[in-house]
Design a protein around this motif. Structure first.
Motif, PDB file in Angstrom:
ATOM      1  N   LEU A 272       0.815  -1.348   0.024  1.00  0.00           N
ATOM      2  CA  LEU A 272       0.107  -0.012   0.143  1.00  0.00           C
ATOM      3  C   LEU A 272       0.696   1.258  -0.159  1.00  0.00           C
ATOM      4  CD1 LEU A 272      -2.717  -0.925   2.595  1.00  0.00           C
ATOM      5  CD2 LEU A 272      -2.738  -1.207   0.289  1.00  0.00           C
ATOM      6  N   ALA A 273       1.945   1.363   0.643  1.00  0.00           N
ATOM      7  CA  ALA A 273       2.827   2.311   0.782  1.00  0.00           C
ATOM      8  C   ALA A 273       3.582   2.527  -0.476  1.00  0.00           C
ATOM      9  CB  ALA A 273       3.537   2.227   2.131  1.00  0.00           C
ATOM     10  N   ALA A 275       3.465   4.798  -2.946  1.00  0.00           N
ATOM     11  CA  ALA A 275       3.104   4.797  -4.455  1.00  0.00           C
ATOM     12  C   ALA A 275       4.073   6.161  -4.824  1.00  0.00           C
ATOM     13  CB  ALA A 275       1.674   5.212  -4.535  1.00  0.00           C
ATOM     14  N   ILE A 277       3.700   9.399  -7.037  1.00  0.00           N
ATOM     15  CA  ILE A 277       2.709  10.020  -7.775  1.00  0.00           C
ATOM     16  C   ILE A 277       3.419  11.054  -8.650  1.00  0.00           C
ATOM     17  CG2 ILE A 277       0.697   9.222  -6.635  1.00  0.00           C
ATOM     18  CD1 ILE A 277       0.806  12.172  -5.625  1.00  0.00           C
ATOM     19  N   LEU A 280       2.314  11.635 -12.266  1.00  0.00           N
ATOM     20  CA  LEU A 280       0.894  12.063 -12.230  1.00  0.00           C
ATOM     21  C   LEU A 280       1.103  13.698 -12.231  1.00  0.00           C
ATOM     22  CD1 LEU A 280      -1.018   9.728  -9.959  1.00  0.00           C
ATOM     23  CD2 LEU A 280      -0.618   9.644 -12.526  1.00  0.00           C
ATOM     24  N   MET A 281       1.736  14.185 -11.238  1.00  0.00           N
ATOM     25  CA  MET A 281       1.987  15.624 -11.117  1.00  0.00           C
ATOM     26  C   MET A 281       2.624  16.288 -12.302  1.00  0.00           C
ATOM     27  SD  MET A 281       2.245  16.005  -7.210  1.00  0.00           S
ATOM     28  CE  MET A 281       3.876  14.979  -6.622  1.00  0.00           C
ATOM     29  N   LEU A 284       0.297  17.298 -15.093  1.00  0.00           N
ATOM     30  CA  LEU A 284      -0.573  18.487 -14.895  1.00  0.00           C
ATOM     31  C   LEU A 284       0.413  19.739 -14.724  1.00  0.00           C
ATOM     32  CD1 LEU A 284      -3.007  17.055 -12.436  1.00  0.00           C
ATOM     33  CD2 LEU A 284      -3.259  17.307 -14.697  1.00  0.00           C
ATOM     34  N   ALA A 285       1.745  19.612 -14.929  1.00  0.00           N
ATOM     35  CA  ALA A 285       2.740  20.745 -14.654  1.00  0.00           C
ATOM     36  C   ALA A 285       2.621  21.716 -15.911  1.00  0.00           C
ATOM     37  CB  ALA A 285       4.066  20.278 -14.468  1.00  0.00           C
TER      38      ALA A 285
ATOM     39  N   ARG B 194       8.294  23.413  -9.003  1.00  0.00           N
ATOM     40  CA  ARG B 194       7.323  22.995  -9.988  1.00  0.00           C
ATOM     41  C   ARG B 194       5.833  23.053  -9.310  1.00  0.00           C
ATOM     42  NH1 ARG B 194       8.354  21.528 -14.665  1.00  0.00           N
ATOM     43  NH2 ARG B 194       7.633  19.783 -15.018  1.00  0.00           N
ATOM     44  N   ARG B 195       5.113  23.428 -10.328  1.00  0.00           N
ATOM     45  CA  ARG B 195       3.690  23.554  -9.924  1.00  0.00           C
ATOM     46  C   ARG B 195       2.748  22.905 -11.161  1.00  0.00           C
ATOM     47  NH1 ARG B 195       3.897  30.153  -9.441  1.00  0.00           N
ATOM     48  NH2 ARG B 195       5.220  30.194  -7.575  1.00  0.00           N
ATOM     49  N   MET B 196       1.679  22.695 -10.574  1.00  0.00           N
ATOM     50  CA  MET B 196       0.507  22.017 -11.555  1.00  0.00           C
ATOM     51  C   MET B 196      -0.573  22.787 -11.747  1.00  0.00           C
ATOM     52  SD  MET B 196       0.062  18.522  -9.231  1.00  0.00           S
ATOM     53  CE  MET B 196      -0.219  18.781  -7.493  1.00  0.00           C
ATOM     54  N   MET B 206      -5.623  11.297  -6.878  1.00  0.00           N
ATOM     55  CA  MET B 206      -4.226  11.225  -6.516  1.00  0.00           C
ATOM     56  C   MET B 206      -3.906  10.900  -4.870  1.00  0.00           C
ATOM     57  SD  MET B 206      -1.947  14.067  -8.309  1.00  0.00           S
ATOM     58  CE  MET B 206      -2.353  14.399  -9.805  1.00  0.00           C
ATOM     59  N   LEU B 209      -4.571   7.078  -4.731  1.00  0.00           N
ATOM     60  CA  LEU B 209      -3.444   6.302  -5.107  1.00  0.00           C
ATOM     61  C   LEU B 209      -2.220   6.380  -4.170  1.00  0.00           C
ATOM     62  CD1 LEU B 209      -3.639   7.078  -9.123  1.00  0.00           C
ATOM     63  CD2 LEU B 209      -4.419   5.241  -7.940  1.00  0.00           C
ATOM     64  N   GLN B 210      -2.004   7.743  -3.690  1.00  0.00           N
ATOM     65  CA  GLN B 210      -0.776   7.637  -2.597  1.00  0.00           C
ATOM     66  C   GLN B 210      -1.473   6.869  -1.419  1.00  0.00           C
ATOM     67  OE1 GLN B 210       1.861   9.939  -3.010  1.00  0.00           O
ATOM     68  NE2 GLN B 210       2.689   8.432  -1.559  1.00  0.00           N
ATOM     69  N   GLY B 212      -2.780   4.160  -1.180  1.00  0.00           N
ATOM     70  CA  GLY B 212      -2.684   2.746  -1.485  1.00  0.00           C
ATOM     71  C   GLY B 212      -4.233   2.035  -1.858  1.00  0.00           C
ATOM     72  N   PHE B 339      -6.355  16.461  -1.586  1.00  0.00           N
ATOM     73  CA  PHE B 339      -5.331  15.317  -1.388  1.00  0.00           C
ATOM     74  C   PHE B 339      -4.798  14.702  -0.193  1.00  0.00           C
ATOM     75  CE2 PHE B 339      -0.797  14.186  -1.160  1.00  0.00           C
ATOM     76  CZ  PHE B 339      -0.723  13.067  -2.499  1.00  0.00           C
ATOM     77  N   PHE B 373       3.643  21.090  -6.390  1.00  0.00           N
ATOM     78  CA  PHE B 373       3.627  19.533  -6.494  1.00  0.00           C
ATOM     79  C   PHE B 373       3.261  19.200  -4.746  1.00  0.00           C
ATOM     80  CE2 PHE B 373       5.928  17.709 -10.330  1.00  0.00           C
ATOM     81  CZ  PHE B 373       5.232  18.536 -11.065  1.00  0.00           C
ATOM     82  N   PHE B 374       2.277  18.206  -4.510  1.00  0.00           N
ATOM     83  CA  PHE B 374       2.228  17.829  -3.268  1.00  0.00           C
ATOM     84  C   PHE B 374       3.376  17.127  -2.612  1.00  0.00           C
ATOM     85  CE2 PHE B 374      -1.989  16.889  -5.256  1.00  0.00           C
ATOM     86  CZ  PHE B 374      -2.556  17.923  -4.880  1.00  0.00           C
ATOM     87  N   THR B 376       4.785  14.573  -0.403  1.00  0.00           N
ATOM     88  CA  THR B 376       4.307  13.395   0.045  1.00  0.00           C
ATOM     89  C   THR B 376       5.213  12.584   1.142  1.00  0.00           C
ATOM     90  OG1 THR B 376       5.528  12.240  -1.553  1.00  0.00           O
ATOM     91  CG2 THR B 376       2.951  12.801  -1.951  1.00  0.00           C
ATOM     92  N   ILE B 381       1.088   4.903   5.810  1.00  0.00           N
ATOM     93  CA  ILE B 381      -0.123   4.291   5.670  1.00  0.00           C
ATOM     94  C   ILE B 381      -0.552   3.438   7.334  1.00  0.00           C
ATOM     95  CG2 ILE B 381      -1.174   2.268   4.838  1.00  0.00           C
ATOM     96  CD1 ILE B 381      -0.711   4.027   2.491  1.00  0.00           C
TER      97      ILE B 381
END
Ligand code: TPP
Ligand code: SF4
Lengths: 285, 581
Positions: A272-273, A275, A277, A280-281, A284-285, B194-196, B206, B209-210, B212, B339, B373-374, B376, B381
């Protein structure tokens, strides 16, 4: 394992003589015949007298809502396709509220066995019409003089048409054959439907043990279950004679087979841990 | 120098006004500006007026404003409906074929009419109209055309890009001849990180998915669907399976099956779909199966307004399904919260073994904003009490629903040796066995019933202790406290800033978690405020009712908006002034 491993100490609340006793005993025997690992087996049931089967049998079980067995079973199977998943419920549960789900689950051919306890009446709510009730039958909701005026659903015919890949009918009065049908259904890879004729001694005065005893006929050994036309023709027979046995069997890829995400093992076995992303970011950049 | 700039791109559906808007927003975001993008569109497949409002600033923007500096318009409807929004001294860029009624424009609005609509054959020509519009926009506003081109280059195939570039340049030249180069009021530069350009639904997907998430199921309903579309698209690379179900009832029951089996699962819908799911919501709660569900609100009741916003499902979501049970309801207020709260939702659902509902709305789901950007790192989890075979071996006979101090009992996933049990939708005792009518419970049914229900609520204090359920922005104490939830946060924060700039003392209380209701935290903050103003997007003051029910505090000043559009900072400022007058 033996059939005994699936026993629980709880005492079933079914009426004495109810066909459900035959079904649960056959299911336990089928488990034993297949030497199923009960820790890897999930029984999904609906709501109704029939659906109480999950309360009395010792594997993993989820007792769902009225009519919702198949979507829950679908979720279980997709989350962990390594499990043996069996869905059970009544004709009301599956052909009333659950009809839409039945149609679509059959189309999908998930590897799930679905045992319908067909007593042609609603038992737990004390005797209303079910989608499989005979025309003319008097029930609490279709009283005399008219009785039921709707045509019953033909489970076997429908299952074949919709895409179930194993379709059989059995009768609780013949436990050996029922056990065999259940075992075959569980062993089958794909959506396997068994229409189980089950007398309700309290609310169905028409389709009694005696009534079935006179009519039930095992399908002849000359029937080839891969013959769709013949299977459909057999499915159309209901009256003085009621065929039981395997009507239809086809090997075809299951829904899960088509998902690349499942190739490496069940979803529940994936980490689960961690990922990442960032792609994905970036997108969208 | 002006601190922000807004342009509304408007035209009939099919002409690409929304992608024109997002191209400008992306170009701005890549060059150290911040955008906020609001799309408005009717529930039509072909035709109808689409608008895309892009607001740009040198600092992050929490909301849009109704008034605009520039209207770039391709259709007569787009003109008729938006004359009044162009600021004095603003800019109107219209296709040459449109009739412009200058008397309906504010003072000093400069009007430019150019051939923008591409009349060539088919949809391909049509959709290139937006490149002409962008060319004119750049020439007349002063937004650098090469920044726009860079975005188009990264999004189109080379042949398509070249066609669009030529059209953009040609229109640019044509427009540039009509005016001495206008100056776009904001500075461009290299951004530090970076930006989105992201909307709320993408952020939720997102976050899943992050977190899990491995399974999603749903049935399309605007504005919830795009969470599912995103997961269907990008999920497989993360090992996620998405199943389009035959209806919402099937969808939620699939999620429950997957959750019972041990996969993290999410669904997304809007009010109508959620209405169909409610029986199963209670099932998840009573069977203590983790479940995460997004409800993106739209106008209601019934099918209501598919593409318009509202905050009117709160009371329903809090009470959906029969009986009494504990659920977690979180209402993210912006992209960041979409998010991170979604990530957290999965942890909460598993730790407390209950349904978690993420309540958003069309405005948040669909509006995009420039966002860093997030980050993370450090997101962990947490699965709560999962029973493994060793634990199970030491705890036989295993009781799935064992009564514990915190209401949470160890969950054995199917396939785990020694964990066989029944999970059930019936009220049950510790062993999961049905309480009613069975000989085993005949003598103790009332006691078991009470314990079973208490078990669900025993989790509440632990959840309240864990969550940062309310957030206070601005000074600790102020003359006026705005009370908000969900997407209204952005406009309220910007409204607070406008008020502060006008010398008023205002702060904002955002209730992030609406269930379990953080009564103590809300009461503490409201206890300090001199005056309050409740701001929410419904007719019946649903949060107001909740606050009163849980704290006894009556929020008398109310700004309730249920006109299908989101709040704006200026509107909120007017109300603030009214209350403080
Ligand atoms: C949503 C919902 N509607 C109605 C019921 C009431 N109900 C319980 S069992 C049942 C019918 C059961 O009939 P069937 O599936 O044929 O099972 P049987 O009891 O005959 O074995 C009904 C209507 C319910 N539990 N939930
Ligand atoms: S009512 Fe009918 S189906 Fe139900 S337990 Fe009694 S005999 Fe069986």
């Amino acid at each position: 394992m033996s059939a005994y491993d699936a026993n629980l100490d709880y005492v079933p609340t079914w009426c004495p003589g109810c066909g459900n006793f035959g079904i649960i005993n056959s299911l336990k025997k089928a488990f034993a015949v297949l030497e199923l690992d009960l820790e890897q087996t999930v029984l999904v049931n609906g709501i109704g007298c029939s659906s109480k089967i999950g309360q009395y049998i010792n594997c993993y079980r989820i007792e769902t809502l009225h009519g919702r067995t198949l979507p829950v079973a679908t979720g279980v199977k997709l989350a962990n396709h390594g499990l043996t998943v069996i869905a059970e419920g009544g004709d009301g549960d599956g052909m009333g509220l659950g009809m839409g789900h039945f149609v679509h689950t059959a189309r999908r051919n998930l590897d799930i066995s679905y045992f319908i306890h067909n007593n042609q009446v609603y038992g737990l709510t004390k005797g209303q019409t079910s989608p499989t009730s005979e025309p003319g039958m008097f029930t609490k909701f279709t009283p005399p003089p008219l009785g039921n005026v709707e045509r019953p659903v033909n489970i076997v015919d429908m299952a074949i048409s919709l895409g179930a890949s194993f379709v059989a009918r059995a009768y609780t009065g013949n436990m050996n054959q029922l056990t065999d049908m259940m075992a075959q259904a569980i062993r089958h890879r794909g959506f396997a439907v068994v229409d189980i004729l089950q007398p309700c001694v309290s609310f169905n005065a028409v389709n009694t043990y005696a009534w079935y005893q006179q009519r039930v006929r095992t399908i002849g050994g000359d029937h080839d279950p891969s013959d769709r036309e013949r299977a459909k023709a057999l499915a159309g027979i209901w009256g003085d004679e009621i065929p039981v046995g395997v009507f239809w069997r086809e090997e075809r890829p299951t829904f899960a087979d088509s998902l690349p995400q499942l190739k490496g093992g069940p979803l529940t076995a994936q980490p689960l841990a961690g990922a990442d992303i960032s792609s994905l970011m970036e997108e969208l950049a | 120098m002006r601190s922000d700039f807004s342009c509304l791109f408007a035209g009939e559906a099919g002409y690409g006004v929304m992608s024109a808007g997002s191209t400008v927003a992306k170009a701005a975001g890549r060059n150290n500006l911040w955008a906020f993008v609001v799309n408005e569109y009717p529930s039509l497949i072909k035709g109808g007026l689409n608008t895309c409002l892009v607001r740009l600033a040198a600092a992050p923007l929490p909301a849009h404003e109704e008034m605009i500096d520039c209207l770039a318009v391709l259709s007569q409807d787009g003109m008729e409906q938006n004359y009044g929004r162009v600021q004095p001294g603003g800019l109107l860029i219209a296709d040459a074929s449109l009739a412009v009624d200058s008397s309906r424009l504010a003072r000093g609005v400069r009007v430019y009419q150019l051939p923008l609509l591409q009349k060539g054959s088919g949809d391909v020509a049509k959709i290139m109209s937006n490149s002409a519009m962008l060319g004119a926009f750049c020439a007349l506003s002063g937004f650098p055309a090469d920044l726009i081109e860079a975005v188009l280059a990264s999004e189109f195939k080379p042949e398509v890009f070249e066609k669009n570039r030529l059209l953009l340049r040609a229109t640019y030249e044509l427009a540039a001849q009509q005016t001495a180069a206008a100056v776009f009021p904001l500075p461009f530069s290299e951004p530090p990180a970076r930006r989105m350009l992201i909307n709320g639904n993408d952020a939720i997907a997102m976050g899943a998915l992050q977190g899990g998430c491995k399974f999603a199921a749903g049935y399309p309903m605007t504005p919830g669907s795009s969470v599912l579309t995103y997961l269907a698209d990008y999920g497989p690379a993360f090992g996620l399976v998405f199943k389009q179900a035959e209806d919402e009832i099937a969808a939620i029951n699939m999620l429950i099956g997957a959750g019972f089996a041990g996969a993290r699962a999410i669904g997304a819908t809007s009010g109508g779909g959620f209405s169909l799911m409610v029986e199963a919501l209670g099932f998840a709660a009573l069977a203590e199966v983790p479940l995460v569900m997004v409800n993106a609100q739209r106008g209601g009741p019934s099918t209501g307004q598919p593409t318009r916003t509202a905050q009117a499902d709160l009371a329903f979501i809090l009470n959906a399904s029969q009986g009494e049970f504990l659920r977690i309801v979180v209402a993210p207020g912006d992209i960041e919260e979409c998010f991170f709260e979604t990530f957290r939702a999965f942890n909460l659902a598993e730790k407390y073994q209950l349904p978690v509902i993420i309540l958003t709305d069309k405005y948040l789901a669909d509006s995009a904003a420039t966002h860093p950007f997030f980050k993370t790192e450090g997101l962990a989890i947490e699965r709560g009490k999962l029973a493994d075979p060793d634990w199970l071996a030491a705890h036989q006979p295993y009781k799935r629903y064992e009564f514990t101090a915190d209401g949470v009992s160890a969950r054995a996933l199917p396939g785990t040796g020694g964990g066989r049990h029944i999970a059930t939708s019936y009220t049950h005792g510790e062993d999961g066995f049905y309480s009613s009518g069975n000989r085993e419970y005949a003598g103790s049914e009332p006691e078991v019933t009470v314990k079973a229900l208490d078990k669900l609520f025993d989790k509440e204090p632990h959840i309240l202790a864990e969550l940062e359920a309310v957030r206070l922005y601005g000074p600790e104490t102020a003359e006026l406290t705005l009370v908000v939830w969900g997407s209204t946060k952005g406009a309220a924060l910007a409204g607070m800033e406008l008020a502060t700039a006008a010398g008023l003392s205002v702060n904002v209380l955002q209730v992030v978690y609406l269930s379990p209701f953080p009564a103590a935290a809300v009461a503490a903050i409201l206890g300090r405020s001199r005056q309050t103003l409740l701001v929410e997007g419904n007719k019946t003051a649903q949060l107001g009712g909740l606050v009163r029910m849980h704290t006894g505090i009556h929020l008398a000043n109310r700004y309730l908006k249920y006109d299908s559009r989101a709040f704006t900072p200026s509107q909120i400022l007017l109300k603030i002034k009214e209350v403080l007058a």
